[in-house]
Enzyme design. Structure first.
Site, PDB file in Angstrom:
ATOM      1  N   GLU A   1       2.862 -11.387 -15.868  1.00 49.12           N
ATOM      2  CA  GLU A   1       2.513 -10.192 -15.093  1.00 49.12           C
ATOM      3  C   GLU A   1       1.571  -9.267 -15.851  1.00 49.12           C
ATOM      4  O   GLU A   1       0.600  -8.747 -15.297  1.00 49.12           O
ATOM      5  CB  GLU A   1       3.784  -9.395 -14.757  1.00 49.12           C
ATOM      6  CG  GLU A   1       4.619  -9.932 -13.622  1.00 49.12           C
ATOM      7  CD  GLU A   1       5.817  -9.038 -13.359  1.00 49.12           C
ATOM      8  OE1 GLU A   1       5.933  -8.514 -12.242  1.00 49.12           O
ATOM      9  OE2 GLU A   1       6.639  -8.863 -14.272  1.00 49.12           O
TER      10      GLU A   1
ATOM     11  N   ARG B   1       1.904   1.165  -5.936  1.00 46.56           N
ATOM     12  CA  ARG B   1       2.019   0.353  -4.730  1.00 46.56           C
ATOM     13  C   ARG B   1       0.716  -0.363  -4.387  1.00 46.56           C
ATOM     14  O   ARG B   1       0.693  -1.228  -3.489  1.00 46.56           O
ATOM     15  CB  ARG B   1       2.440   1.229  -3.541  1.00 46.56           C
ATOM     16  CG  ARG B   1       3.761   1.945  -3.740  1.00 46.56           C
ATOM     17  CD  ARG B   1       4.111   2.763  -2.515  1.00 46.56           C
ATOM     18  NE  ARG B   1       4.369   1.903  -1.371  1.00 46.56           N
ATOM     19  CZ  ARG B   1       5.569   1.418  -1.056  1.00 46.56           C
ATOM     20  NH1 ARG B   1       6.610   1.703  -1.799  1.00 46.56           N
ATOM     21  NH2 ARG B   1       5.721   0.654   0.001  1.00 46.56           N
TER      22      ARG B   1
ATOM     23  N   ASN C   1       0.418   0.686   5.973  1.00 47.71           N
ATOM     24  CA  ASN C   1       1.021  -0.151   4.942  1.00 47.71           C
ATOM     25  C   ASN C   1       1.704  -1.315   5.643  1.00 47.71           C
ATOM     26  O   ASN C   1       2.606  -1.110   6.449  1.00 47.71           O
ATOM     27  CB  ASN C   1       2.047   0.651   4.130  1.00 47.71           C
ATOM     28  CG  ASN C   1       2.876  -0.233   3.215  1.00 47.71           C
ATOM     29  OD1 ASN C   1       2.405  -1.265   2.748  1.00 47.71           O
ATOM     30  ND2 ASN C   1       4.113   0.153   2.970  1.00 47.71           N
TER      31      ASN C   1
ATOM     32  N   LYS D   1       7.356 -11.591 -17.324  1.00 46.11           N
ATOM     33  CA  LYS D   1       6.765 -10.347 -17.819  1.00 46.11           C
ATOM     34  C   LYS D   1       5.450 -10.617 -18.537  1.00 46.11           C
ATOM     35  O   LYS D   1       4.473  -9.865 -18.396  1.00 46.11           O
ATOM     36  CB  LYS D   1       7.744  -9.638 -18.777  1.00 46.11           C
ATOM     37  CG  LYS D   1       8.940  -9.019 -18.085  1.00 46.11           C
ATOM     38  CD  LYS D   1       8.528  -7.821 -17.249  1.00 46.11           C
ATOM     39  CE  LYS D   1       9.516  -7.556 -16.147  1.00 46.11           C
ATOM     40  NZ  LYS D   1       9.426  -8.460 -14.999  1.00 46.11           N
TER      41      LYS D   1
ATOM     42  N   CYS E   1       0.826  -1.205   0.000  1.00 44.56           N
ATOM     43  CA  CYS E   1       0.000   0.000   0.000  1.00 44.56           C
ATOM     44  C   CYS E   1       0.862   1.258   0.000  1.00 44.56           C
ATOM     45  O   CYS E   1       2.038   1.226   0.343  1.00 44.56           O
ATOM     46  CB  CYS E   1      -0.907   0.011   1.218  1.00 44.56           C
ATOM     47  SG  CYS E   1      -1.902  -1.468   1.407  1.00 44.56           S
TER      48      CYS E   1
ATOM     49  N   HIS F   1      12.782 -33.847 -21.170  1.00 47.59           N
ATOM     50  CA  HIS F   1      12.417 -34.470 -19.899  1.00 47.59           C
ATOM     51  C   HIS F   1      11.002 -34.094 -19.469  1.00 47.59           C
ATOM     52  O   HIS F   1      10.683 -34.156 -18.283  1.00 47.59           O
ATOM     53  CB  HIS F   1      13.417 -34.075 -18.809  1.00 47.59           C
ATOM     54  CG  HIS F   1      14.811 -34.538 -19.083  1.00 47.59           C
ATOM     55  ND1 HIS F   1      15.182 -35.862 -19.078  1.00 47.59           N
ATOM     56  CD2 HIS F   1      15.929 -33.842 -19.416  1.00 47.59           C
ATOM     57  CE1 HIS F   1      16.461 -35.975 -19.363  1.00 47.59           C
ATOM     58  NE2 HIS F   1      16.940 -34.754 -19.584  1.00 47.59           N
TER      59      HIS F   1
END
Length: 689
Positions: free
Chosen positions: A569, A33, A119, A566, A2, A585
């Site tokens: 996200e 944030r 926070n 990336k 936060c 494998h």
């Protein structure tokens, strides 16, 4: 996670409109944030005897629109306050779903007697909540933060003679976990309390007159016990040892000099929210309690350690407002990708000398002899920072001839990994506040190892708690998905490896080759960025797929992991970074003509092995997109499409191959209608475990 913001204007007339605009702008600067919900608390009357709270679900813009709509009769924007305290919050939800009730500021009750922005995470909030329920308190939210406001009210009711700071200190001592707090109260108009433990908090100071001091002495409670932090590094002791001594009030508080006592204070989770107002800041340390009363700032501590500093320095930031603006770019992430030619120069500036070949890392040079005698190097980080450790492990092993271990900070802690005094532990974090990395740092420090911090944020917790370190100087990174910090972290670790081998004659040709590669790197990055149109065309073919595989090996394996991260996200598309040597494998079962595959293959010591992997993919009707070196026609024949990057020395090639992956994730996200700077469920500075 936060973002919290507080604004105190003392004897500095400000209209309510100016105050609210300042609070909103502060939140917008920290929206990376957290962006689930937002809220503000401010004085409802000119005497500070009533507090108004406005909270909304969604981004800060939703809150701003709500406030502006209240100007039509509900709020008088033109009323002027000589002294006022406002606090604000943008949330990344941990306890309770994102809604107005769970948004901050949280309050002590319907009368808003005490309000708090927070926070972090209070780990013992259930115990505190149960205690308060037994005392007759009723809770309206699902948050852990609400217990703080109600606990403060409970203490005030039982000890009405205590000051706001003393009440806050009593409450804080009952809390466990990580937090940064900013608080105000109708019972203490004109006063603001801010404190931190484990979560970042910075104080900005703006005064029309010269500051009385560059240091603010730290005050201790009268019954404060001295704790000795045992540490075998003598450089952390000495001048900073604090002995018990009495102080007079005149030497323990900050205020402007002269008769003009006008002053403004800003409290924020990040200096980027403050820089447009002032560049004079104090970075609070764990368990600091900052109190503003009648325009005077004091800093108190409840616990005394022998190696504590006796004062907090007022630092002048070199950050400029232009650095945290988008400029002509559509998003911060796009801007930060295209800033990489400059950011890598800034990382090397003053450190890499090309004639003669010399590397000087001022932050660790005094510790190099000790590092050379160590048992092993440990590189610890999370997410992108962890990938930068993977990217440089091979060159670190080659140039230092030391065992190099890499670990995810969370797993490192879960295993209670054995650590020894002759270990050297690197902690890599863009923000310098990553909770798992910071806890791992403290774990290693307690066991006597040498701590080296690799961060992008001056004054961060990892910066302060490390014995030595390297500041990567990438500049502010606002986009949640890290880009330029990754390449600068890689360069910082490569520079460290070069310092470690400077006195080894046998390795000088290799060392010189890498240094010359660093010299050419900014120009080569500019060439890679010219691929943007080709990458955009490739993104148009890929963005409707549900999954994507990224394969490579050697120095480019980290590129695969980072590229896949990336894509996850930003685009919410499943993506997996695969070591090409592991293809047969298991992962080869995923390959068919419908599965998009990207392969990173450059002419290094594993080129032939990568070619074999590509042929295994094409034999299963896979149609790989290949990131290769310019002019490599042999490998281009095996591809459905290819992206060419310039050649450089092998250990730096990953910097050039990761940029097309950054651009690809950006363009796919835009085509899929995703918010590039604020991906869902994520936040920039991960200050909770």
């Amino acid at each position: 996670m936060c973002g919290i913001f507080g604004f105190v204007n003392y004897l500095t007339p400000r209209t309510r409109r100016e105050i609210l605009e300042c609070l909103i702008k502060g939140l917008q600067r920290m929206e990376y944030r957290g962006y689930d919900s937002a809220g503000v608390a401010f004085d409802a009357d000119i005497n500070g005897k009533e507090i108004a709270i406005i909270k909304k679900t969604g981004k800060v813009k939703v809150l701003e629109d709500e406030i502006m709509n209240m100007g039509n009769g509900q709020l008088d924007f033109d009323v002027e306050f000589k002294t006022h305290i406002g606090i604000a919050h943008t949330r990344w939800a941990t306890h309770g779903v994102p809604n107005a009730v769970n948004s901050h500021p949280q309050r002590s009750g319907p009368k808003n007697e005490f309000v708090v922005v927070h926070n972090g995470i209070i780990t013992n909030y259930k115990d505190v909540k149960q205690f308060l329920i037994q005392k007759g308190f009723e809770f309206e939210s699902d948050t852990d933060t609400e217990v703080i406001a109600k606990l403060i009210k409970h203490i005030h009711e039982n000890h009405p003679d205590l000051s706001f700071r003393e009440i806050s200190e009593q409450a804080i001592q009952q809390l466990e976990g990580a937090f940064a707090l900013c608080m105000k109260s109708v019972h203490f108009p004109g006063e603001c309390i801010a404190t931190r433990r484990g979560s970042p908090l910075v104080v900005g100071i703006k005064s029309k007159t010269r500051l009385a001091t560059d240091h603010i002495p730290v005050l201790y409670s009268k019954d404060c016990a001295v704790k000795d932090r045992k540490d075998h590094r003598p450089c952390n002791r000495g001048s900073n040892i604090v002995l018990s001594r009495d102080r007079t009030e005149s030497t323990t508080e900050f205020c402007p000099l002269g008769e003009n006592r006008e002053v403004e204070y800003f409290f924020a989770s990040d200096a980027s929210a403050i820089i447009e107002h002032t560049n004079r800041v104090i970075f609070l340390e764990d368990d600091d309690v900052a109190a503003v009363t009648d325009g005077r700032l004091t800093i108190h501590r409840m616990v005394r350690n022998l190696d504590d500093s006796s004062a907090r320095e007022i630092i002048t930031l070199k950050m400029e407002i232009q650095q945290i603006m988008k400029g002509n770019y559509s998003s911060f992430m796009q801007k930060e990708i295209f800033e990489q030619p400059e950011s890598v120069i800034n990382t090397m500036r003053g450190r890499v000398h090309f004639d003669p070949d010399m590397i000087i890392l001022g932050g660790i040079k005094d510790y190099i002899p000790e590092i050379k005698r160590c048992r092993r190097l440990l590189l610890i980080g999370c997410g992108t920072s962890y990938h930068s450790a993977i990217a440089t492990r091979q060159v670190l092993e080659e140039l230092t001839e030391l065992p190099v271990m890499i670990d995810l900070a969370s797993d490192f802690l879960d295993r209670s990994t054995p650590i020894f005094r002759d270990d050297v532990c690197f902690f890599i974090s863009q923000s310098g506040e990553t909770a798992d990395t910071l806890l791992a740092l403290r774990y290693c420090k307690q066991r006597g190892s040498l701590i080296v911090g690799i961060t992008n944020t001056v004054g961060s917790s990892i910066c302060r708690e490390s014995h030595c370190g390297v500041h990567i100087n990438a500049g502010p990174e606002i986009g949640v998905a890290s880009t330029k910090a990754y390449t600068s972290q890689m360069i910082s670790l490569v520079m460290f490896a070069l310092v470690m081998c400077e006195d080894r004659i046998s390795i000088q040709p290799r060392r010189s080759e890498i240094i010359q590669g660093l010299r050419q790197l900014p120009d080569l990055i500019k060439e890679v960025l010219k691929l943007d149109d080709k990458v955009h065309a490739l993104a148009q073919e890929l963005y409707q797929h549900k999954s994507l595989l990224v394969m490579g090996r050697g120095f480019n394996f980290a590129t695969c992991l980072e590229g896949a991260l990336k894509i996850k996200e930003l685009t919410y598309m499943h993506s997996e970074g695969i070591l090409a040597g592991e293809l047969k494998h298991g992962p080869l079962a995923l390959v068919d003509k419908a599965m998009p595959v990207i392969m990173v293959c450059t002419r290094d010591n594993v080129y032939t092995k990568c070619m074999n992997a590509i042929q295994q993919v094409t034999a299963r009707e896979g149609r790989p997109v290949i990131v290769c070196e310019r002019g490599d026609t042999e490998i281009q024949k095996l591809s459905s499409k290819y992206l060419e990057v310039p050649h450089t020395v092998d250990c730096l090639q990953g910097i050039l191959t990761v940029i097309p992956m950054q651009l690809l994730s950006y363009h796919i996200a835009v085509l899929r209608g995703c918010n590039v700077d604020c991906p869902r469920n994520l936040a920039k500075s991960v200050t909770v475990e």
